[in-house]
Design a protein around this motif. Structure first.
Motif, PDB file in Angstrom:
ATOM      1  N   ALA A  94       8.565  33.535  27.314  1.00 17.97           N
ATOM      2  CA  ALA A  94       7.309  33.381  26.383  1.00 17.97           C
ATOM      3  C   ALA A  94       6.130  32.820  27.130  1.00 17.97           C
ATOM      4  O   ALA A  94       6.777  31.785  27.841  1.00 17.97           O
ATOM      5  CB  ALA A  94       7.306  32.784  25.060  1.00 17.97           C
ATOM      6  N   ASP A  95       4.757  33.003  27.162  1.00 21.33           N
ATOM      7  CA  ASP A  95       3.809  32.357  27.821  1.00 21.33           C
ATOM      8  C   ASP A  95       2.765  31.998  27.047  1.00 21.33           C
ATOM      9  O   ASP A  95       2.797  32.270  25.586  1.00 21.33           O
ATOM     10  CB  ASP A  95       3.377  33.229  29.017  1.00 21.33           C
ATOM     11  CG  ASP A  95       2.785  34.621  28.831  1.00 21.33           C
ATOM     12  OD1 ASP A  95       2.468  34.772  27.600  1.00 21.33           O
ATOM     13  OD2 ASP A  95       2.502  35.346  29.655  1.00 21.33           O
ATOM     14  N   TYR A  96       1.560  31.458  27.363  1.00 20.36           N
ATOM     15  CA  TYR A  96       0.548  31.093  26.590  1.00 20.36           C
ATOM     16  C   TYR A  96      -0.258  32.395  26.079  1.00 20.36           C
ATOM     17  O   TYR A  96      -0.570  32.122  24.848  1.00 20.36           O
ATOM     18  CB  TYR A  96      -0.402  30.358  27.348  1.00 20.36           C
ATOM     19  CG  TYR A  96       0.116  28.891  27.755  1.00 20.36           C
ATOM     20  CD1 TYR A  96       0.425  27.880  26.651  1.00 20.36           C
ATOM     21  CD2 TYR A  96       0.431  28.329  28.960  1.00 20.36           C
ATOM     22  CE1 TYR A  96       1.039  26.629  27.061  1.00 20.36           C
ATOM     23  CE2 TYR A  96       0.955  27.302  29.313  1.00 20.36           C
ATOM     24  CZ  TYR A  96       1.374  26.502  28.430  1.00 20.36           C
ATOM     25  OH  TYR A  96       2.045  25.207  28.709  1.00 20.36           O
ATOM     26  N   THR A  97      -0.266  33.546  26.652  1.00 21.85           N
ATOM     27  CA  THR A  97      -0.757  34.601  26.092  1.00 21.85           C
ATOM     28  C   THR A  97       0.223  34.919  24.735  1.00 21.85           C
ATOM     29  O   THR A  97      -0.466  35.247  23.769  1.00 21.85           O
ATOM     30  CB  THR A  97      -0.775  35.905  26.998  1.00 21.85           C
ATOM     31  OG1 THR A  97      -1.284  35.363  28.211  1.00 21.85           O
ATOM     32  CG2 THR A  97      -1.391  37.054  26.406  1.00 21.85           C
ATOM     33  N   ASP A  98       1.504  34.891  24.889  1.00 23.43           N
ATOM     34  CA  ASP A  98       2.277  35.441  23.631  1.00 23.43           C
ATOM     35  C   ASP A  98       1.817  34.432  22.503  1.00 23.43           C
ATOM     36  O   ASP A  98       1.759  34.715  21.547  1.00 23.43           O
ATOM     37  CB  ASP A  98       3.710  35.160  24.014  1.00 23.43           C
ATOM     38  CG  ASP A  98       4.183  36.147  25.058  1.00 23.43           C
ATOM     39  OD1 ASP A  98       3.595  37.276  24.957  1.00 23.43           O
ATOM     40  OD2 ASP A  98       5.042  35.897  26.044  1.00 23.43           O
ATOM     41  N   VAL A  99       1.689  33.066  22.824  1.00 21.14           N
ATOM     42  CA  VAL A  99       1.459  32.051  21.725  1.00 21.14           C
ATOM     43  C   VAL A  99       0.079  32.266  21.313  1.00 21.14           C
ATOM     44  O   VAL A  99      -0.163  32.394  19.889  1.00 21.14           O
ATOM     45  CB  VAL A  99       1.438  30.639  22.431  1.00 21.14           C
ATOM     46  CG1 VAL A  99       0.957  29.686  21.290  1.00 21.14           C
ATOM     47  CG2 VAL A  99       3.020  30.284  22.777  1.00 21.14           C
ATOM     48  N   LEU A 100      -0.944  32.808  21.793  1.00 24.29           N
ATOM     49  CA  LEU A 100      -2.265  33.185  21.469  1.00 24.29           C
ATOM     50  C   LEU A 100      -2.090  34.304  20.626  1.00 24.29           C
ATOM     51  O   LEU A 100      -2.905  34.166  19.499  1.00 24.29           O
ATOM     52  CB  LEU A 100      -3.065  33.172  22.796  1.00 24.29           C
ATOM     53  CG  LEU A 100      -4.593  33.305  22.215  1.00 24.29           C
ATOM     54  CD1 LEU A 100      -5.262  32.249  21.513  1.00 24.29           C
ATOM     55  CD2 LEU A 100      -5.423  33.664  23.481  1.00 24.29           C
ATOM     56  N   LEU A 101      -1.477  35.338  21.079  1.00 19.96           N
ATOM     57  CA  LEU A 101      -1.177  36.462  20.197  1.00 19.96           C
ATOM     58  C   LEU A 101      -0.618  36.450  18.911  1.00 19.96           C
ATOM     59  O   LEU A 101      -1.348  36.674  17.902  1.00 19.96           O
ATOM     60  CB  LEU A 101      -0.586  37.681  20.733  1.00 19.96           C
ATOM     61  CG  LEU A 101      -1.331  38.241  22.238  1.00 19.96           C
ATOM     62  CD1 LEU A 101      -0.447  38.956  23.123  1.00 19.96           C
ATOM     63  CD2 LEU A 101      -2.683  38.842  21.765  1.00 19.96           C
ATOM     64  N   LEU A 102       0.422  35.431  18.932  1.00 24.35           N
ATOM     65  CA  LEU A 102       0.997  35.436  17.497  1.00 24.35           C
ATOM     66  C   LEU A 102      -0.116  34.440  16.726  1.00 24.35           C
ATOM     67  O   LEU A 102       0.170  34.561  15.456  1.00 24.35           O
ATOM     68  CB  LEU A 102       2.329  34.635  17.932  1.00 24.35           C
ATOM     69  CG  LEU A 102       3.431  34.727  16.817  1.00 24.35           C
ATOM     70  CD1 LEU A 102       3.717  36.207  16.638  1.00 24.35           C
ATOM     71  CD2 LEU A 102       4.718  34.024  17.141  1.00 24.35           C
ATOM     72  N   ALA A 103      -0.261  33.209  17.303  1.00 21.01           N
ATOM     73  CA  ALA A 103      -1.358  32.551  16.500  1.00 21.01           C
ATOM     74  C   ALA A 103      -2.423  33.367  15.787  1.00 21.01           C
ATOM     75  O   ALA A 103      -3.062  33.146  14.537  1.00 21.01           O
ATOM     76  CB  ALA A 103      -1.873  31.296  17.317  1.00 21.01           C
TER      77      ALA A 103
END
Length: 419
Positions: A355-364
């Motif tokens: 997982a990367d920061y893009t995954d975190v941003l998308l999920l949030a």
């Protein structure tokens, strides 16, 4: 024995079908052509199970007509009908599948080889209005404001947001090999408002240590200069959304509050994701909206847009990701932040590795918009690749995202400190 009639799909038919499916809303004709060889339509002459529990079926299914039923691990049965938000996205997309899916008699489904979709998502970038990419279905593409922004972006004259002064000064100092801690303390201490909020953040549940920080120096010593810089940047970003124009204040406040909601969720998700840092995720969440500023600062000159909030919102959704990426590139940010900004609405972005920061941003982002999912025609949060990436770590793979439910206090505290 199969209860379905299987028919290949010409490109013209796929273009027609895709217009009813939100998953393909920003796909161009050449992109659709690249996957057409793996597409077929299935028409059910009788009910048929198309996905088994724990199945590894190599296909993605979209509902074109009729209905399907999805049986959850709990035994709960969910019915998806044509026109429902879930019909426009791959049904039961996880593999191995935790669900079983049965298509009803008369149902028509679009079946696509999942490997073609994954390969395409791994390589594609969201279509950009600021290059010569082909972009379909935008009624406002010829609006004078959009035309001006695109022209300025292409010829390099577009005025992008400037990096907040205090963050710029700290960053320039840190770029020198001989920087001194006293110098960083002095730069931050020159802004009492930032100091107070920095100490509040440092002492919050998400970042605090054994002892409270009572000065900029103790904060720097515990957090480290790089983490402190990210937090200072996050705090200073609020000033970018401050305007005097009465027509813009409400719009700017809405965007900033949205950024705060996303940032707080990002920070908590990153804390539970191996290899990611909460302060970086917080910053990625707060800055993902700065691309909206060039458009919002100009919109007061176009009363027709102020009178059409849905059109303006669609413009912001389409233009903000690329404008934010351009701004962060100009500020010298790392690729991880730029990629997150550019793909913030690319729900089915897929990639190799953890997982990367893009995954975190998308999920949030999807979590924050959960209450508007039907109206905005968004996918289920547990059907996107980012969920699978984070669920493979310490997150519980449940739709409720138990980690976020348990961290409500931390999220509210961060939102309050950033407001």
């Amino acid at each position: 024995m199969s209860q379905a009639t299987s028919v290949s799909v010409p490109v013209t038919n796929l273009c027609h079908i895709s217009r009813t499916l939100p998953y393909f809303s920003d796909w161009s004709a050449p992109e659709l052509k690249s996957v057409v060889s793996g597409c077929r339509t299935l028409q059910m002459s009788a009910p048929q199970r198309i996905i088994q529990v724990n199945g590894l079926e190599p296909f993605a299914y979209f509902l074109v007509k009729g209905e399907v039923t999805v049986e959850m691990p709990t035994g709960e049965i969910r019915t998806i009908r044509e026109g429902d938000p879930d019909a426009g996205y791959p049904i039961a997309n996880l593999r191995p599948s935790p669900y079983s899916v049965t298509a009803a008699e008369g149902a028509i489904l679009l079946r696509i080889e999942a490997s073609k979709l994954r390969s395409h998502q791994a390589s594609r970038k969201p279509a950009s209005l600021f290059t010569d990419d082909e972009v379909a279905g935008l009624d406002w593409i010829d609006h004078p404001l959009v035309t001006r922004l695109i022209k300025q972006a292409r010829n390099g004259t577009l005025s992008l947001p400037a990096m907040p002064g205090i963050a710029l000064r700290v960053r320039k100092s840190l770029e020198r090999d001989d920087y001194r801690l006293n110098e960083i303390v002095a730069i931050i201490s020159a802004d009492p408002a930032i100091v107070a909020r920095l100490l509040n953040i440092a002492n919050s549940a998400l970042f605090r240590g054994c002892r409270p920080c009572e000065s900029v120096r103790t904060g720097l010593q515990r957090l480290g200069v790089n983490k402190t810089l990210q937090i200072v940047m996050s705090l200073a970003a609020r000033d970018l959304f401050v305007v005097k124009d009465a027509n813009l204040k409400k719009l700017m406040l809405q965007r900033w509050r949205h950024a705060i909601d996303i940032a707080a969720l990002c920070a908590v998700l990153a804390r539970h994701t191996q290899g990611l840092q909460s302060e970086n995720a917080l910053l990625a969440g707060l800055l993902h909206e700065i691309g909206a500023l060039p458009l919002l600062r100009s919109v007061s000159s176009y009363p027709d847009l102020l009178a059409q909030p849905e059109v303006l919102q669609d413009m912001l959704d389409r233009l903000t990701p690329e404008l934010t990426a351009m701004s962060l590139h100009q500020w010298g940010f790392e690729d991880a932040f730029i990629t997150a900004a550019r793909h913030q609405n690319n729900w089915f972005r897929d990639h190799d590795g953890p997982a990367d920061y893009t995954d975190v941003l998308l999920l949030a982002h999807l979590h924050a918009l959960a209450g508007q999912r039907a109206r905005l025609k968004l996918p289920r949060i547990d059907e996107i690749p980012a969920f699978q990436k984070l669920a493979a770590g310490q997150l519980t793979p449940q739709l409720s995202l138990g980690v976020l439910d348990e961290a409500k206090g931390q999220i509210q505290e961060l939102k309050s400190l950033l407001a």
